[in-house]
Write a protein that holds these residues in place. Sequence first.
Motif, PDB file in Angstrom:
ATOM      1  N   GLY A 131      -1.354  -8.722  -4.630  1.00 16.85           N
ATOM      2  CA  GLY A 131      -2.335  -8.982  -3.585  1.00 16.85           C
ATOM      3  C   GLY A 131      -3.743  -8.754  -4.102  1.00 16.85           C
ATOM      4  N   SER A 132      -4.705  -9.193  -3.351  1.00  9.85           N
ATOM      5  CA  SER A 132      -6.104  -9.119  -3.811  1.00  9.85           C
ATOM      6  C   SER A 132      -6.589  -7.690  -3.960  1.00  9.85           C
ATOM      7  CB  SER A 132      -6.999  -9.884  -2.827  1.00  9.85           C
ATOM      8  OG  SER A 132      -6.901  -9.319  -1.515  1.00  9.85           O
ATOM      9  N   ARG A 133      -6.010  -6.779  -3.227  1.00 11.52           N
ATOM     10  CA  ARG A 133      -6.436  -5.371  -3.298  1.00 11.52           C
ATOM     11  C   ARG A 133      -5.287  -4.458  -3.732  1.00 11.52           C
ATOM     12  NH1 ARG A 133      -7.823  -7.606   1.224  1.00 11.52           N
ATOM     13  NH2 ARG A 133      -6.278  -6.416   2.442  1.00 11.52           N
ATOM     14  N   GLY A 134      -4.248  -5.043  -4.311  1.00  6.44           N
ATOM     15  CA  GLY A 134      -3.103  -4.243  -4.716  1.00  6.44           C
ATOM     16  C   GLY A 134      -2.329  -3.675  -3.544  1.00  6.44           C
ATOM     17  N   GLU A 135      -2.440  -4.331  -2.389  1.00  5.41           N
ATOM     18  CA  GLU A 135      -1.858  -3.783  -1.161  1.00  5.41           C
ATOM     19  C   GLU A 135      -0.366  -4.110  -1.006  1.00  5.41           C
ATOM     20  OE1 GLU A 135      -3.366  -7.917  -0.024  1.00  5.41           O
ATOM     21  OE2 GLU A 135      -3.896  -6.284  -1.392  1.00  5.41           O
ATOM     22  N   LEU A 136       0.159  -4.966  -1.874  1.00  2.00           N
ATOM     23  CA  LEU A 136       1.560  -5.356  -1.787  1.00  2.00           C
ATOM     24  C   LEU A 136       2.357  -4.710  -2.912  1.00  2.00           C
ATOM     25  CD1 LEU A 136       1.104  -9.176  -1.083  1.00  2.00           C
ATOM     26  CD2 LEU A 136       1.484  -7.343   0.577  1.00  2.00           C
ATOM     27  N   PRO A 137       3.624  -4.401  -2.662  1.00  2.00           N
ATOM     28  CA  PRO A 137       4.447  -3.789  -3.726  1.00  2.00           C
ATOM     29  C   PRO A 137       4.511  -4.670  -4.963  1.00  2.00           C
ATOM     30  CG  PRO A 137       5.580  -3.687  -1.614  1.00  2.00           C
ATOM     31  CD  PRO A 137       4.390  -4.564  -1.413  1.00  2.00           C
ATOM     32  N   PRO A 138       4.740  -4.083  -6.135  1.00  2.00           N
ATOM     33  CA  PRO A 138       4.784  -4.857  -7.384  1.00  2.00           C
ATOM     34  C   PRO A 138       5.877  -5.913  -7.420  1.00  2.00           C
ATOM     35  CG  PRO A 138       4.455  -2.529  -7.844  1.00  2.00           C
ATOM     36  CD  PRO A 138       4.757  -2.623  -6.378  1.00  2.00           C
ATOM     37  N   ASN A 139       6.986  -5.695  -6.726  1.00  2.00           N
ATOM     38  CA  ASN A 139       8.009  -6.741  -6.584  1.00  2.00           C
ATOM     39  C   ASN A 139       8.716  -6.537  -5.253  1.00  2.00           C
ATOM     40  OD1 ASN A 139      10.091  -4.814  -6.895  1.00  2.00           O
ATOM     41  ND2 ASN A 139      10.312  -5.206  -9.087  1.00  2.00           N
TER      42      ASN A 139
ATOM     43  N   GLY B  56      11.482  -0.460  -1.880  1.00  2.00           N
ATOM     44  CA  GLY B  56      11.819   0.305  -3.072  1.00  2.00           C
ATOM     45  C   GLY B  56      10.592   0.856  -3.782  1.00  2.00           C
ATOM     46  N   TRP B  57       9.424   0.695  -3.183  1.00  2.00           N
ATOM     47  CA  TRP B  57       8.167   1.148  -3.787  1.00  2.00           C
ATOM     48  C   TRP B  57       7.355   1.958  -2.774  1.00  2.00           C
ATOM     49  CZ3 TRP B  57       6.940   0.005  -8.878  1.00  2.00           C
ATOM     50  CH2 TRP B  57       7.713  -0.998  -9.502  1.00  2.00           C
ATOM     51  N   THR B  58       6.617   2.935  -3.278  1.00  2.00           N
ATOM     52  CA  THR B  58       5.688   3.709  -2.452  1.00  2.00           C
ATOM     53  C   THR B  58       4.333   3.757  -3.162  1.00  2.00           C
ATOM     54  OG1 THR B  58       7.356   5.068  -1.351  1.00  2.00           O
ATOM     55  CG2 THR B  58       5.144   6.015  -1.573  1.00  2.00           C
ATOM     56  N   ARG B  59       3.273   3.551  -2.391  1.00  2.00           N
ATOM     57  CA  ARG B  59       1.916   3.574  -2.952  1.00  2.00           C
ATOM     58  C   ARG B  59       1.351   4.982  -2.870  1.00  2.00           C
ATOM     59  NH1 ARG B  59      -3.089  -0.622  -1.494  1.00  2.00           N
ATOM     60  NH2 ARG B  59      -4.004  -0.577  -3.616  1.00  2.00           N
ATOM     61  N   VAL B  60       0.679   5.403  -3.921  1.00  2.00           N
ATOM     62  CA  VAL B  60       0.104   6.739  -3.963  1.00  2.00           C
ATOM     63  C   VAL B  60      -1.380   6.675  -3.637  1.00  2.00           C
ATOM     64  CG1 VAL B  60       1.790   7.431  -5.694  1.00  2.00           C
ATOM     65  CG2 VAL B  60      -0.497   6.691  -6.427  1.00  2.00           C
ATOM     66  N   THR B  61      -1.905   7.794  -3.237  1.00  4.54           N
ATOM     67  CA  THR B  61      -3.346   7.964  -3.061  1.00  4.54           C
ATOM     68  C   THR B  61      -3.875   8.667  -4.301  1.00  4.54           C
ATOM     69  OG1 THR B  61      -3.119   8.123  -0.659  1.00  4.54           O
ATOM     70  CG2 THR B  61      -5.148   8.982  -1.647  1.00  4.54           C
ATOM     71  N   GLU B  62      -4.846   8.059  -4.955  1.00  2.00           N
ATOM     72  CA  GLU B  62      -5.368   8.619  -6.202  1.00  2.00           C
ATOM     73  C   GLU B  62      -6.256   9.835  -5.920  1.00  2.00           C
ATOM     74  OE1 GLU B  62      -3.987   7.687  -8.709  1.00  2.00           O
ATOM     75  OE2 GLU B  62      -3.379   5.596  -8.472  1.00  2.00           O
ATOM     76  N   ALA B  63      -6.648  10.516  -6.982  1.00  2.62           N
ATOM     77  CA  ALA B  63      -7.413  11.759  -6.855  1.00  2.62           C
ATOM     78  C   ALA B  63      -8.727  11.562  -6.113  1.00  2.62           C
ATOM     79  CB  ALA B  63      -7.664  12.360  -8.235  1.00  2.62           C
ATOM     80  N   ASP B  64      -9.286  10.354  -6.200  1.00  3.24           N
ATOM     81  CA  ASP B  64     -10.558  10.101  -5.517  1.00  3.24           C
ATOM     82  C   ASP B  64     -10.379   9.656  -4.079  1.00  3.24           C
ATOM     83  OD1 ASP B  64      -9.574   7.558  -5.812  1.00  3.24           O
ATOM     84  OD2 ASP B  64     -11.230   6.795  -7.034  1.00  3.24           O
ATOM     85  N   GLY B  65      -9.121   9.659  -3.603  1.00  2.00           N
ATOM     86  CA  GLY B  65      -8.863   9.319  -2.216  1.00  2.00           C
ATOM     87  C   GLY B  65      -8.613   7.855  -1.949  1.00  2.00           C
ATOM     88  N   THR B  66      -8.646   7.024  -2.965  1.00  2.00           N
ATOM     89  CA  THR B  66      -8.437   5.592  -2.773  1.00  2.00           C
ATOM     90  C   THR B  66      -6.973   5.235  -2.935  1.00  2.00           C
ATOM     91  OG1 THR B  66      -8.821   5.123  -5.114  1.00  2.00           O
ATOM     92  CG2 THR B  66     -10.739   5.103  -3.647  1.00  2.00           C
TER      93      THR B  66
ATOM     94  N   GLY C 258      -3.846   3.691  -4.526  1.00  2.00           N
ATOM     95  CA  GLY C 258      -3.677   3.487  -5.962  1.00  2.00           C
ATOM     96  C   GLY C 258      -2.439   2.703  -6.330  1.00  2.00           C
ATOM     97  N   GLN C 259      -1.789   3.149  -7.395  1.00  2.00           N
ATOM     98  CA  GLN C 259      -0.615   2.460  -7.906  1.00  2.00           C
ATOM     99  C   GLN C 259       0.604   2.704  -7.012  1.00  2.00           C
ATOM    100  OE1 GLN C 259      -0.585   4.078 -12.019  1.00  2.00           O
ATOM    101  NE2 GLN C 259      -0.888   1.955 -12.705  1.00  2.00           N
ATOM    102  N   TRP C 260       1.641   1.955  -7.326  1.00  2.82           N
ATOM    103  CA  TRP C 260       2.920   2.103  -6.650  1.00  2.82           C
ATOM    104  C   TRP C 260       3.938   2.670  -7.645  1.00  2.82           C
ATOM    105  CZ3 TRP C 260       3.843  -0.206  -1.608  1.00  2.82           C
ATOM    106  CH2 TRP C 260       2.766  -0.923  -1.101  1.00  2.82           C
ATOM    107  N   TYR C 261       4.911   3.439  -7.143  1.00  2.00           N
ATOM    108  CA  TYR C 261       6.003   3.897  -8.011  1.00  2.00           C
ATOM    109  C   TYR C 261       7.338   3.436  -7.428  1.00  2.00           C
ATOM    110  CZ  TYR C 261       6.839   7.787  -4.696  1.00  2.00           C
ATOM    111  OH  TYR C 261       7.110   8.546  -3.580  1.00  2.00           O
ATOM    112  N   LEU C 262       8.262   3.152  -8.338  1.00  2.00           N
ATOM    113  CA  LEU C 262       9.574   2.659  -7.952  1.00  2.00           C
ATOM    114  C   LEU C 262      10.499   3.808  -7.586  1.00  2.00           C
ATOM    115  CD1 LEU C 262      11.642   0.251  -7.843  1.00  2.00           C
ATOM    116  CD2 LEU C 262      12.214   0.846 -10.206  1.00  2.00           C
ATOM    117  N   HIS C 263      11.259   3.637  -6.523  1.00  3.40           N
ATOM    118  CA  HIS C 263      12.331   4.570  -6.161  1.00  3.40           C
ATOM    119  C   HIS C 263      13.478   3.742  -5.592  1.00  3.40           C
ATOM    120  CE1 HIS C 263      10.967   4.146  -1.911  1.00  3.40           C
ATOM    121  NE2 HIS C 263       9.766   4.218  -2.439  1.00  3.40           N
ATOM    122  N   LEU C 264      14.536   3.601  -6.358  1.00  3.42           N
ATOM    123  CA  LEU C 264      15.683   2.835  -5.888  1.00  3.42           C
ATOM    124  C   LEU C 264      16.392   3.532  -4.742  1.00  3.42           C
ATOM    125  CD1 LEU C 264      17.266   1.462  -9.180  1.00  3.42           C
ATOM    126  CD2 LEU C 264      15.784   0.279  -7.562  1.00  3.42           C
TER     127      LEU C 264
END
Length: 613
Positions: A153-161, A171-181, A183-189
């Motif tokens: 997505g344009s702002r990384g708002e959608l899961p990687p797959n 199967g993915w959860t998005r994290v909040t980065e240290a600056d409060g924005t 951030g990335q997503w991590y996989l959890h089956l």
Amino acid sequence: MSATTSTVCRTSPVSPPRTGTQQWWHTAVVYQVYPRSFADSDGDGVGDLPGITQRLGHLARLGVDALWLSPFYTSPQADAGYDVADYRDVDPLFGTLADADALIERAHQLGLKVVIDLVPNHTSSEHAWFRAALAAGPGSPERARYLFREGRGSRGELPPNNWRSVFGGEGWTRVTEADGTPGQWYLHLFDTTQPDLDWSNPEVAEEFRSVLRFWLDRGVDGFRVDVAHGLVKKEGLPDWAGHSSMVSETEHGELPTHDVGDVIEDAGDADATPATHTDTDTDADADADVNDGPMWNQPGVHEVYRDWHRVLAEYGPDRMLVAEAWVEPLSALAEYVREDEMHQAFNFAFLSAHWHPHELRSVVERSLHANDAVGAPTTWVLSNHDVVRHHSRFGLPSAGGNVEALSPTDPVPDAELGLRRGRAATLLQLGLPGSAYLYQGEELGLPEHTLLPMELRQDPAVARGGGNGRDGCRVPLPWEADAPGFGFSPSGATWLPQPADWATYALDAQKGVPGSTFEMYRTALRLRRSYSLGSGGLAWVDLEDEDVVAFGNGEVVVAANTGGHDYPLPDDHEVLLASGPLREHDGETHLPPDTTVWLRRTSAERREPFGPD
């Protein structure tokens, strides 16, 4: 019609007896202990390691060869310990490292091997590695231990797959980065608290070599590997139109929607064990083969287990690995037990089979052929901590199968029928050559707690909408009929409520009682050892009645009546054990429906089981 003429047919060899040097796991009966629910020593209502140690005499008296412990590591218990925060320590809920050492020592004194669970696909989100990954940020070596990805997505708002969790939801959860924005997503089956590790990272492989050695140094005899088929993901993590599930079922007599390839072979019955299946009714582009899911059964997993095999070999030839791999067909599962990989793999095709003669013959024969081809023993199992107990499963209209967990509003299994068929299936299982696994409480005939209120269930799959949860098979054991909590805990507390009618299943209500389920199991294990059934071979006894599944294993003939009519037994065979009462008609002994019998030939003149051709 006389028994000796009505039952005579021929034998068809399937698998030869094992010869040469054998290790303990080739023939072992292994008893699974689910620590939360086995025995509580301190009164908090949750089972613990000291409680297990106090009850090890039960396993020795029962006659098993080893115990397998589900996870007891440090964990926030979001998934009952399968979310590990520290692989080298014991959670205070279960005790201490000293308690683990004492358990291993006592088990060895009693002649029991000890197998422990290993969870290498994912850690807990409370693991030091994952906390460091969140703090370190994108692109860091800490994040490279897990499967962090940028979103779409344009702002990384959608899961990687588009992968879904086995427990339901994304199967993915998005994290909040240290600056409060965002951030990335991590996989959890599985659950959001169980981030998947990246097994392409050498640091991950080295960490688990170290974990293996830590417990091998403490004396454990083997490891059961959780989600063994899931460690390696397909490069690029491509989208997949299929759906993953822990267990699934095909109705008796129907084929699954995916292409089972060589699963059916000559018998005409489908395997009922897909760990992943494709919903072809809703998505025409879905992958057809159950093994095509890019998160399951990738070729790279085999190099992981070759590496682990070398680690265990450093400690001698008697340490073992057993795979929990929901893989089909059976020829693909057998790849996990090639000579330089694992030593056993759970046979979920057998666990999933319905109480149907053709299906039972098919899965037994295919299992033996697949494992014989790689020189490995076949491992038989009917129940575990993830599936409906088989003493209830066989009381459902599907007559076995790999059913999903039941809710209080689902049809209630027929308890009498389920226990009768469950006992018969157990004698069939224990009569087969190879190794066998028992799940705690099945020796008491425990049924599933199907009426457990949904609000009391703790399985994360319930909260994520992934089903009814697996708590119904995890209820604390009944040891004493008249004690509070049936003797599970000195305080009477239990972390899940026990059904009120479990007094009849308590151990002290069955010990020494002829015909009780406990005494049947105990006798079967003694006879199994006496007649060396684990190291034997198998030849079908082809009878006039196809509803009777019969085979010879050494001196013993095993016959299971899956039909609706009595079947006459030959008069030149001695009854060693039966799963239920036999019947007498006109001086002949008959095998009733839903009953299995072990027989031994008494006539030296007859070379074939049930007589010559």
